[in-house]
Structures are given as C-alpha cells and as structure tokens.
Design an enzyme around this catalytic site. Structure first.
Site, PDB file in Angstrom:
ATOM      1  N   ARG A   1      34.461  24.351  35.454  1.00  0.00           N
ATOM      2  CA  ARG A   1      33.900  25.397  34.586  1.00  0.00           C
ATOM      3  C   ARG A   1      34.027  24.947  33.142  1.00  0.00           C
ATOM      4  O   ARG A   1      35.090  24.508  32.718  1.00  0.00           O
ATOM      5  CB  ARG A   1      34.638  26.711  34.803  1.00  0.00           C
ATOM      6  CG  ARG A   1      34.092  27.878  33.996  1.00  0.00           C
ATOM      7  CD  ARG A   1      34.971  29.105  34.189  1.00  0.00           C
ATOM      8  NE  ARG A   1      34.955  29.600  35.560  1.00  0.00           N
ATOM      9  CZ  ARG A   1      35.950  30.270  36.129  1.00  0.00           C
ATOM     10  NH1 ARG A   1      37.061  30.515  35.445  1.00  0.00           N
ATOM     11  NH2 ARG A   1      35.854  30.693  37.374  1.00  0.00           N
TER      12      ARG A   1
ATOM     13  N   ARG B   1      40.640  32.459  27.945  1.00  0.00           N
ATOM     14  CA  ARG B   1      39.451  31.898  28.578  1.00  0.00           C
ATOM     15  C   ARG B   1      38.313  31.805  27.554  1.00  0.00           C
ATOM     16  O   ARG B   1      38.516  31.959  26.352  1.00  0.00           O
ATOM     17  CB  ARG B   1      39.048  32.770  29.770  1.00  0.00           C
ATOM     18  CG  ARG B   1      40.158  32.947  30.840  1.00  0.00           C
ATOM     19  CD  ARG B   1      40.408  31.675  31.626  1.00  0.00           C
ATOM     20  NE  ARG B   1      41.335  31.867  32.744  1.00  0.00           N
ATOM     21  CZ  ARG B   1      41.005  32.263  33.970  1.00  0.00           C
ATOM     22  NH1 ARG B   1      39.742  32.551  34.248  1.00  0.00           N
ATOM     23  NH2 ARG B   1      41.909  32.380  34.919  1.00  0.00           N
TER      24      ARG B   1
ATOM     25  N   LYS C   1      45.558  35.112  33.024  1.00  0.00           N
ATOM     26  CA  LYS C   1      44.379  34.835  32.211  1.00  0.00           C
ATOM     27  C   LYS C   1      44.215  35.888  31.125  1.00  0.00           C
ATOM     28  O   LYS C   1      44.710  37.018  31.243  1.00  0.00           O
ATOM     29  CB  LYS C   1      43.138  34.793  33.092  1.00  0.00           C
ATOM     30  CG  LYS C   1      42.864  36.061  33.886  1.00  0.00           C
ATOM     31  CD  LYS C   1      41.719  35.821  34.851  1.00  0.00           C
ATOM     32  CE  LYS C   1      41.585  36.980  35.842  1.00  0.00           C
ATOM     33  NZ  LYS C   1      40.575  36.707  36.866  1.00  0.00           N
TER      34      LYS C   1
ATOM     35  N   LYS D   1      41.236  37.406  28.241  1.00  0.00           N
ATOM     36  CA  LYS D   1      39.800  37.393  27.942  1.00  0.00           C
ATOM     37  C   LYS D   1      39.502  38.140  26.641  1.00  0.00           C
ATOM     38  O   LYS D   1      40.022  39.231  26.419  1.00  0.00           O
ATOM     39  CB  LYS D   1      39.017  38.010  29.100  1.00  0.00           C
ATOM     40  CG  LYS D   1      39.176  37.216  30.402  1.00  0.00           C
ATOM     41  CD  LYS D   1      38.378  37.798  31.551  1.00  0.00           C
ATOM     42  CE  LYS D   1      38.503  36.924  32.791  1.00  0.00           C
ATOM     43  NZ  LYS D   1      37.706  37.438  33.928  1.00  0.00           N
TER      44      LYS D   1
ATOM     45  N   CYS E   1      28.868  37.578  42.090  1.00  0.00           N
ATOM     46  CA  CYS E   1      29.727  36.392  42.050  1.00  0.00           C
ATOM     47  C   CYS E   1      29.270  35.414  43.141  1.00  0.00           C
ATOM     48  O   CYS E   1      28.489  35.767  44.025  1.00  0.00           O
ATOM     49  CB  CYS E   1      31.181  36.794  42.265  1.00  0.00           C
ATOM     50  SG  CYS E   1      31.520  37.397  43.939  1.00  0.00           S
TER      51      CYS E   1
ATOM     52  N   CYS F   1      34.138  30.141  47.599  1.00  0.00           N
ATOM     53  CA  CYS F   1      35.236  30.876  46.976  1.00  0.00           C
ATOM     54  C   CYS F   1      36.306  31.216  48.007  1.00  0.00           C
ATOM     55  O   CYS F   1      36.018  31.847  49.028  1.00  0.00           O
ATOM     56  CB  CYS F   1      34.733  32.161  46.329  1.00  0.00           C
ATOM     57  SG  CYS F   1      36.080  33.118  45.578  1.00  0.00           S
TER      58      CYS F   1
ATOM     59  N   CYS G   1      34.897  40.134  46.721  1.00  0.00           N
ATOM     60  CA  CYS G   1      36.298  40.548  46.825  1.00  0.00           C
ATOM     61  C   CYS G   1      36.597  41.489  45.673  1.00  0.00           C
ATOM     62  O   CYS G   1      35.755  41.683  44.794  1.00  0.00           O
ATOM     63  CB  CYS G   1      37.219  39.325  46.812  1.00  0.00           C
ATOM     64  SG  CYS G   1      37.598  38.701  45.149  1.00  0.00           S
TER      65      CYS G   1
ATOM     66  N   CYS H   1      34.880  39.539  39.444  1.00  0.00           N
ATOM     67  CA  CYS H   1      34.286  38.539  38.551  1.00  0.00           C
ATOM     68  C   CYS H   1      32.924  38.956  38.006  1.00  0.00           C
ATOM     69  O   CYS H   1      32.569  38.595  36.888  1.00  0.00           O
ATOM     70  CB  CYS H   1      34.170  37.193  39.270  1.00  0.00           C
ATOM     71  SG  CYS H   1      35.767  36.462  39.675  1.00  0.00           S
TER      72      CYS H   1
END
Length: 639
Positions: free
Chosen positions: A130, A199, A281, A283, A499, A505, A545, A549
C-alpha cells in the site's frame, strides 16, 4: 521562570523551573513500556547520572503506572530495533512467507502478508503493498511505475483505496525489495501506510487553485511529514540505507523537534514514536468547509480549514475520536464519529496535532488491541478530560470551535475547471479496481498527456492539469474503455464502496468487492419495482468483516459480513456522512435482501418528508416501526 497549566481535574498549578526538574528526577523510576516516563517527561534510565538529559517541562503530575500486561505486538515492537528485526532476517530466507513477528513489522513498511483463501492443498503466500499519498496526489512518474509493477510483479490490477492510496496485490516475497525500491526511486513511498502509526493523511482530491483547498493539501503534506518515522528502518530495508526524501519545510522540523512540553523521547531515533510507536493505527483527514469528500468524522483527527471573509486561511477546527472498526457480538467495541475539540490558529496546527498524537501514545491502551484506538480513550475519559490533557502537551488552551456551514459529499466526478486555466476530470472506478482495458486506456492517456493524478477517498481517480483542447479526445478515448462521464453512471454506483474481502483478505467473512456489483443491480431493480426514479439513490457500502475499511457504519445502507453469504444490516447514515448508522438486523442472507429492503424502499417513497434521504427516513421512523413495515409488506402496487 514559571509555567502554569491546568491539570486534568481543572486546578491551576504553577511550577518553578527547580520544581519541574525535581519532578522529572522523581519520574525516573516510573517505567512505561520499557521507557522511563512520568506524564510526558522522558528521561535516561536511573543508572545514568547525567542530569542534563532531564527535560524541564510543564506536564501533568499524573504518574504513569507500570504496565503489567502488554499485547504480543507491543513486545514484538520493543524487541525489533525500530521495526527491523526479525524482518530483515526473514526476508533473506527461501520460504515464501515470513514469521509471525515479521508479519507485524512489515505492516510498518506498508505491506501485509496474504494468501489465497480459495486455494486448497496448501497456502500460496503473497504480499499486498500500500502506498502513502497525502491528499491522494500521484505524480505522473509514480502512476506509470505502479502500472508497470502491477503487470510485472502483481496480479495485473491496481486498487484505489478509501484512504487515497494504491494497493498492489500478489507480490511474491522474493520480489518485495525490487518492487519497494522501484516505488521509492520513482517518487513514491509505502512507509507507514500500515502499522501502529499515522496512516495516509486525507484531503480533498480536487486540484482547485483556491487558497483554502491548497492550504488543506499543504497541511496534509506537513502533518504526514511531521508524523513520518525518522529512524531510517524503511530505507535500510529496501534501498540499503539510501535516503530518498524531499526537503521538509522548516516549520515541520521545528514542530517535530520541539520538546518544550514533554512530548518527545530524548535522544531517540524516533522522537515522537519511541520504540513502541502508537497503540494502534492512527488516521487523520484535512478538509475545507462544506467538503466532506474525506469522511471527516471517521478519523482519529479531523482538521477543517477556517478562512476569513477574504478567503485567507486563519486556522483550524479540530475534531477527535472517530473510528470505524469493531468486533461482532462484542458491544464493548463500536464505531464512533469524531467530536469537536476546539480551534487553533494556523501557525499552531502541527503542535496541536502532535499533542493529540502524544496523548494517545501515552494513554491509549496497549494490553488489548481491540480497545487501542483513540476513540476508546475519548469514550473513557470524555472530551473535557481529553482536552485538558492535550492542552498540557500543546502548551495552550484551545479556542472555541468556529461555526461552519452544512457538510456535503463531493465526488468530483466529471469535468471541472481548476481555476488556473486548466481542467480536471474525475472518473468513477467500481470499488477502485483498475484492470483490463480500463487500466490500459488510463495508462495511455496519462502517459500521452503527461498527467498527474489524484485518488479520491471514494476509490475514484482524478486526472489533473488538462488543457481545454485535450478534453474532447480524452473524453472519447476514456468512454470507449468504460470510463464514463457521471451522467452515464448509475447514481447508486457513484457513492457505493466495498473492501476487497475474498479471496486475499485474511479477515474476510464473506464477499464485498466481488459481491457489490450484483447487490447494486438488485437495489436498482427494487427501486424500479417500487417506483423510485433513476436519479434517486442511497449510499451503499459493503465490507466482508466488521473492521469497517469501506466505512459501512456511515452509509445509509451498510452491509457488514457476519457469516458465509450473510450480512449484518446497518441503517441510518446520511448522504453527507455526518451521522453514524446503527445495527438493524443480523445474519441477513444475501438471497434475502429483497425481503428486507423492498418494503423499506417502498415505504420511504410513500412516507418520506420533503428532501428526506433514506437514512434520515429510517432514523425518524425507528427500527421497531421499520420491522413492522417489513413484516406487514404485501408487495408494491406498482407491480
């Protein structure tokens, strides 16, 4: 010299310089995650006799308790020599994969280890890479490089993400260094695109030559630079220590190095992150008033440029505590939207952001990663205590937030004037997947006209700096490849997101990207059946899930995988992404979507108020009433 601050309880306290040094000396026996720390004061270990290393800072008197339990990832980070070991050794083995510790570390380098979950008889490992593209900016050279790498080392497609980056799937381990170094040497980076750190920083992708948009994008660049790792592990791993870094603005360097309020680890290769980086993470998004193309409230930090009557940026409203991830059947985990923290003048924004990050670094949970995002700290403390602690690291009090107009979702699809004589063209890409003839044609146009591009937070692409005389030939070529102007794209598709989910994944429970095309067609068929017009739409987002995302918890219709061919249904988001949805039904099988949604769409058409969106309608009606409407539905009279 004296320094005053407000403690978390709100009491004013004044320390002299001598008192502060004494407090710092006392703190040397408090240990936090392998570092000596008390409040925000970071010192050498007790065995050191050097008092010059003790920082005299104005920080809270709250003692940090020794952490008795840490997650496995925290121990891996601590032992990694700043995200190097054992990844550096694992990359040299003949195995197609890396071990568990290296799997965690390679995330910080911008990669996830994956395998095809649909293959039987063994695991075929590969890596997803990514990129990091603040504001979604992609120079021409980098786009062409990513296009080449997808064909030579990936699965032949590029994926545009919901955080304005590329994802490149299917890279084999023995090709990782070649691919990484190619990205680095061609104006790109994957550093920090994954892992427990900041991120990619979002900002509106539109290349408007307007002061507020330009300032938002410049701020996104500066925040990304401020919070970029400094210890060199990325370049050591992929380009043998050679640095490929542009000169940073002096205000970024100054803000990073400033330790006047106890924010930094002294003499550490990572002055902001230390050995442990962040608990999870992190953001950040930056935007301008009215433009919610970035899903502002889903971020840990949201920054909104505030300008004066002449359009000159003056400062920022700050929002904190958003986040999408949750776990099924665990009500203690939840999606949350950010709330206002306050206003800061523009010259202070990097210091304010750093103070918020440090507050999460020091106080976010490190024992259980399900609760490590900053939203849980906000929910535990409340905004007042959170603001008090951040102000101590910031060194100032936040001003009251400025009034803002209503938010709008802006897609930037179609042709728009930039304001500098050139044009930009926004192109819809279903689920952000660039492949086949579309990929070939995009490459030809971008290469022929030497265009820079930008990726939007809605998984679309913007071609920039187009001369007027190029518009017609570019439009014609793109249309032949299926890249249509927005009037020819179903409104449902224009706002939908999904996603990747299966097959790569590891967290996917059911389909998302591969399933959403048929879901949208079925929604359109239901619209037609109940008499809704073609130009009417709802925001549909699908994830495989509950990690969120594709930000399904902000959608009017959120479908969150909760079993094979089964979804948890979320309702109540709004078209401008300012209201969080709520869980409506569990375990809805894919073949039963019509049973749930046709009655709801029919009653929305029948009973909505003027200009009332589907999300607003479902909120006003309430879930009990909606379920009654489903149970009593006997079919549309339009049949």
């Amino acid at each position: 010299m004296t320094t005053s601050f407000r403690s978390p309880a709100g009491a004013a306290t004044v320390f002299s310089s001598d008192q502060k040094i004494l407090n710092a000396l006392r703190s040397s026996r408090s240990v936090f995650l392998g570092r000596n720390v008390r409040g925000g004061v970071h010192s050498l270990p007790p065995s050191s006799s050097s008092s010059s290393s003790i920082q005299a800072v104005s920080t809270p008197e709250a003692a940090a308790k020794a952490t008795t339990k840490r997650s496995k990832v925290e121990i891996i980070k601590e032992k990694s020599n700043f995200i190097r070991y054992p990844l550096n050794e694992e990359l040299l083995t003949e195995a197609p994969n890396v071990n568990e510790s290296a799997v965690q570390l390679i995330k910080f380098h911008g990669s996830y280890q994956q395998y095809n979950r649909e293959e039987r008889g063994g695991r075929s490992y590969s890596f997803m890479l990514r990129t990091k593209n603040p504001s979604g900016k992609v120079p021409n050279q980098l786009y062409l490089t990513m296009d080449d790498l997808a064909d030579e080392f990936g699965i032949g497609t590029l994926r545009l993400t919901t955080r304005q980056t590329f994802q490149l799937h299917g890279v084999l381990k023995h090709n990782l260094k070649t691919v990484m170094s190619s990205i680095i040497r061609n104006m790109g980076s994957t550093l920090g695109a994954c892992g427990d750190l900041n991120r990619n920083v979002l900002a509106p992708a539109a290349p408007y030559a307007r002061k507020d948009y330009l300032f938002a994008q410049e701020t996104a660049d500066n925040v990304a630079a401020l919070l970029s790792p400094q210890s060199g592990f990325y370049y050591d791993m992929w380009v043998d220590g050679e640095r490929f870094m542009t000169a940073e603005p002096p205000e970024v360097v100054e803000a990073r190095n400033d330790n006047s309020h106890g924010t930094n680890f002294v003499d550490s290769p990572e002055p902001i992150y230390g050995t442990q980086f962040l608990p999870r993470k992190f953001k950040i998004a930056v935007t301008v008033p009215t433009d919610n193309s970035v899903d502002l409230l889903t971020n840990d930090i949201g920054l909104v440029v505030v300008s004066d009557d002449n359009g000159e940026p003056q400062g920022f409203n700050i929002y904190v505590g958003g986040g999408m991830g949750r776990t099924h059947r665990m009500e203690s985990t939840f999606a949350r939207i950010a709330e206002p923290l306050g206003y800061v003048p523009k010259e202070d924004i990097l210091y304010a952001v750093k103070a918020i990050v440090v507050t999460q670094r020091e106080h976010g949970r490190r024992d259980d990663r399900k609760y490590s995002r900053m939203k849980y700290l906000l929910s535990s403390w409340g905004i007042e205590k959170f603001r008090d602690v951040v102000e101590q690291y910031y060194g100032k009090k936040f001003e009251a937030s400025r009034d803002l107009p209503e938010w709008e979702f802006k897609s930037y699809l179609g042709w728009h004037e930039q304001g500098d004589g050139a044009w930009f063209c926004g192109l819809h890409v279903d689920s952000g997947r660039v492949g086949g003839n579309m990929k070939k044609t995009l490459r030809e146009v971008i290469e022929k006209y030497k265009l820079d591009v930008r990726i939007t937070p809605n998984q679309n692409i913007v071609l920039c700096d187009i001369k007027s005389e190029w518009k017609r030939p570019i439009t014609t070529v793109l249309a032949q490849a299926g890249l249509l102007q927005p009037e020819f794209v179903d409104p449902l598709n224009q706002t939908a997101m999904a996603c990747p989910a299966f097959p790569l994944c590891p967290l996917a429970i059911t389909e998302a990207e591969r399933g959403i095309p048929s879901i949208l067609k079925r929604v359109r068929a239901m619209f037609e059946k109940v008499g809704l017009d073609y130009d009417e739409s709802v925001v549909v987002r699908v994830t495989g899930c509950p990690n969120g995302c594709a930000r399904p918890y902000m959608a009017e219709v959120g479908l969150v995988g909760d079993g094979p061919n089964s979804y948890q249904v979320w309702l109540g988001g709004t078209p401008n992404q300012t209201q969080i949805a709520r869980a409506f039904m569990d375990k809805v099988k894919i073949h039963d979507l019509e049973k749930v949604f046709e009655p709801l769409f029919y009653n929305w058409k029948l009973g909505r108020q003027a200009k009332e969106s589907f999300g607003e309608f479902t909120t006003r009606m309430g879930f009990e009433k909606l379920k009654e409407l489903i149970d009593s539905y006997e079919g549309s009279p339009n049949n």
